[in-house]
Scaffold this motif. Sequence first.
Motif, PDB file in Angstrom:
ATOM      1  N   GLU A 112       0.831  -1.204   0.000  1.00 34.47           N
ATOM      2  CA  GLU A 112       0.000   0.000   0.000  1.00 34.47           C
ATOM      3  C   GLU A 112       0.870   1.260   0.000  1.00 34.47           C
ATOM      4  OE1 GLU A 112      -2.552  -3.248   1.720  1.00 34.47           O
ATOM      5  OE2 GLU A 112      -0.447  -2.670   1.781  1.00 34.47           O
ATOM      6  N   LEU A 113       1.931   1.242   0.793  1.00 37.02           N
ATOM      7  CA  LEU A 113       2.843   2.379   0.821  1.00 37.02           C
ATOM      8  C   LEU A 113       3.491   2.584  -0.542  1.00 37.02           C
ATOM      9  CD1 LEU A 113       4.556   4.610   2.097  1.00 37.02           C
ATOM     10  CD2 LEU A 113       6.068   2.825   3.032  1.00 37.02           C
ATOM     11  N   TYR A 114       3.943   1.500  -1.143  1.00 35.58           N
ATOM     12  CA  TYR A 114       4.590   1.605  -2.459  1.00 35.58           C
ATOM     13  C   TYR A 114       3.610   2.168  -3.491  1.00 35.58           C
ATOM     14  CZ  TYR A 114       7.212   0.532  -6.656  1.00 35.58           C
ATOM     15  OH  TYR A 114       7.884   0.656  -7.854  1.00 35.58           O
ATOM     16  N   ALA A 115       2.377   1.673  -3.490  1.00 35.24           N
ATOM     17  CA  ALA A 115       1.393   2.137  -4.472  1.00 35.24           C
ATOM     18  C   ALA A 115       1.095   3.622  -4.296  1.00 35.24           C
ATOM     19  CB  ALA A 115       0.103   1.316  -4.338  1.00 35.24           C
ATOM     20  N   GLU A 116       1.013   4.060  -3.049  1.00 34.89           N
ATOM     21  CA  GLU A 116       0.728   5.469  -2.781  1.00 34.89           C
ATOM     22  C   GLU A 116       1.874   6.358  -3.266  1.00 34.89           C
ATOM     23  OE1 GLU A 116      -1.046   8.110   0.950  1.00 34.89           O
ATOM     24  OE2 GLU A 116      -0.601   5.971   1.238  1.00 34.89           O
TER      25      GLU A 116
END
Length: 277
Positions: A244-248
């Motif tokens: 989720e962090l990477y996608a954001e």
Amino acid sequence: MADLGIAAVNPNKALWEKGDFTRIAATMRESGEELVARLGIRPGMRVLDLGSGDGTTALPAASRGAEVIAIDIAENLVAAGNARAAAAGLDKIRFFEGDASRLTGIPQMSVDLVVSIFGAMFAPRPYDVAREMVRVTRSGGRIVMGNWIPGDDTLVAQILRISAAYTPPPPAGFVSPMCWGDPDQVSQRFAAASIPAADLTFERASWTFRRPGPPSELLDIFRRYYGPTMNAFEAAERIGMADELYAELLDLFERENRGGANTVIPATYLRVIVDRK
């Protein structure tokens, strides 16, 4: 240039030695050159670069004939800066390990220009930082800071905001480095160092990250080598939210890119100019 014996006491030392900011700095060189070209640096001018990293602004200043002392909290960046200066044949610049809030070894009113671009803003004890910058600058000299702006929509402010959402809350008494991007707070800090508001100038300016290849590759550099994002990914891994962090972050990098197939990402910052009278 003699050894200044500057002792590093900044608790952020581990954060900035954790990764390898030289990988980030390599994408920032052109903006460093552009900023220094505006500073009116002349041969023989005495320049102090605080939070210098490996010399993104310190080396261009020395190449214009200035005598440069560059100070950074991270031992690895000090070593990298001295190596870059030697490779460039610049013999009037030295990098030292030290703390922007405690400039041991720098005499009062001994420098013509203090430069700190995304450097001293990360030091704790911001009122001490302001007092030390003022103390070492001669009458008629100047202080120039570049500071990221809290709540700004562009790259670095958003990287720090997103990363903070995945990391544990800071300890009690923590003062966000982003406060250096608030003109009111900056004015208060320099007022405590006897600088009147009339001697302060604030400008919004742009700093550009440039790299061949897609934005995802620049994000990978931040993930692997930039202390705040390294900490954020470690914390996100522990709670199962690294994807989720990477996608954001990837959405941010791709949205801000202006370079098409390559990466050209401008980021807005606050330029602070203090005229020492």
